[in-house]
Write an enzyme that holds these catalytic residues in place. Structure first.
Site, mmCIF file in Angstrom:
data_model
loop_
_atom_site.group_PDB
_atom_site.id
_atom_site.type_symbol
_atom_site.label_atom_id
_atom_site.label_comp_id
_atom_site.label_asym_id
_atom_site.label_seq_id
_atom_site.Cartn_x
_atom_site.Cartn_y
_atom_site.Cartn_z
ATOM 1 N N TYR A 143 0.781 -1.206 0.024
ATOM 2 C CA TYR A 143 -0.040 -0.031 -0.140
ATOM 3 C C TYR A 143 0.876 1.392 0.060
ATOM 4 C CZ TYR A 143 -4.321 -2.432 0.968
ATOM 5 O OH TYR A 143 -5.401 -3.474 0.943
ATOM 6 N N GLU A 144 0.603 2.317 -0.800
ATOM 7 C CA GLU A 144 1.202 3.325 -0.987
ATOM 8 C C GLU A 144 0.487 4.796 -0.619
ATOM 9 O OE1 GLU A 144 3.462 3.736 -4.634
ATOM 10 O OE2 GLU A 144 4.282 1.543 -4.455
#
Length: 297
Positions: A143-144
């Site tokens: 996840y960014e």
């Protein structure tokens, strides 16, 4: 994660007999297959499927599903039979599934659960089904993007409980995380590491998010900084050969840095992003990276 990245991998659970090489694959739908990628028999080789996301695959624009994961990689070229075949032909191959990603069909992929309990329950059920269907061995958390002002305890507890449950249920045997040096990203991943570092086997740190003018000495300093941030863990260093990405590149000293790290006892593995990008140049950096690892033994 950006194209054609290579990172050094260290295992929290201990060093395997063979050095570790990892490769992201399937994100760009350019027809790359597992069988296209050169596999050195002297390494432990992890393919990392990119990506599965808790987003609705049929909605336009894509919408989040509170932990119900769907497949977003190139299943036309990487299906269950392809995974079965590559494993049967190469006893040193394992397959992981990367969760999250930067975008889902052009939409930023946010980590945005409604509640910890519901997200974890949905994620365990949906991922167990995908993992068993495709004969996957581990997961990677990538996840960014996080909702502004979100509580980092939510990320820590959701991901930590997910990994713990999947491991306890015998669904996966290893897990990795893929942070980079951004304030919000680091805040969430370091909270996860503080609470659940004991169940995370690899830290695929995205060093290619640094400036493309990065020097070898800066690269080594960045590694030391992240080793401190993820204390008692084993941090991956990375490079990208994509023009759009930064960090230390193969043409500007990455493998020279590898030799320096070898002399310090810090080179325990390499991973690349991605096979999709590397297909055009005949996987030259994958071949060099694996040869470097085998030569380091």
């Amino acid at each position: 994660m950006g194209p054609c990245i290579i990172a050094l991998v260290l295992s929290l659970s201990g060093t395997s007999a063979a050095p570790l090489f990892r490769e992201y694959i399937g994100a760009e739908f350019n027809g790359v297959r597992l069988s296209d990628v050169p596999i050195n028999p002297g390494v432990e080789f992890h393919f990392i499927l990119a990506f599965a996301a808790d987003y609705d695959s049929s909605a336009s624009p894509a919408s989040s599903t509170d932990g119900i994961f769907n497949v977003f990689w190139d299943t036309g070229n990487i299906g269950p039979s392809d995974i079965s075949s590559i494993k049967s032909q190469n006893s040193n191959v394992k397959v992981a599934l990367s969760l999250g990603s930067d975008t889902v069909r052009g939409t930023l992929a946010y980590f945005n659960p409604a509640s910890i309990d519901m997200w974890v329950a949905n994620a365990v059920t949906s991922l167990t089904s995908i993992i068993q269907q495709y004969d996957i061995d581990g997961i990677d958390v990538n996840y960014e993007h996080f909702v502004q002002g979100s509580d980092n305890n939510m990320f820590s507890q959701c991901i930590g409980q997910l990994i713990t449950t999947l491991k306890n249920n015998g669904v996966i045997s290893f897990a990795s995380i893929a942070p980079f040096d951004d304030g919000d990203v680091q805040r969430n991943y370091m909270a996860l590491w503080k609470d659940y570092g004991s169940v995370i086997d690899y830290v695929n740190f995205q060093f290619y998010a640094y400036s493309r003018s990065t020097t070898i000495s800066q690269f080594e300093n960045y590694l030391n900084q992240q080793a401190n941030n993820y204390d008692s863990g084993k941090v991956l260093v990375s490079f990208s050969s994509a023009p759009s990405k930064g960090g230390l590149t193969p043409d500007n000293g990455f493998f020279t840095a590898c030799s320096s790290l070898q002399s310090q006892g810090m080179l325990n593995g390499i991973f690349t992003w991605s096979a999709d990008e590397s297909k055009a140049n005949g996987f030259e950096y994958e071949i060099q990276a694996q040869a470097t690892l085998v030569g380091s033994r």
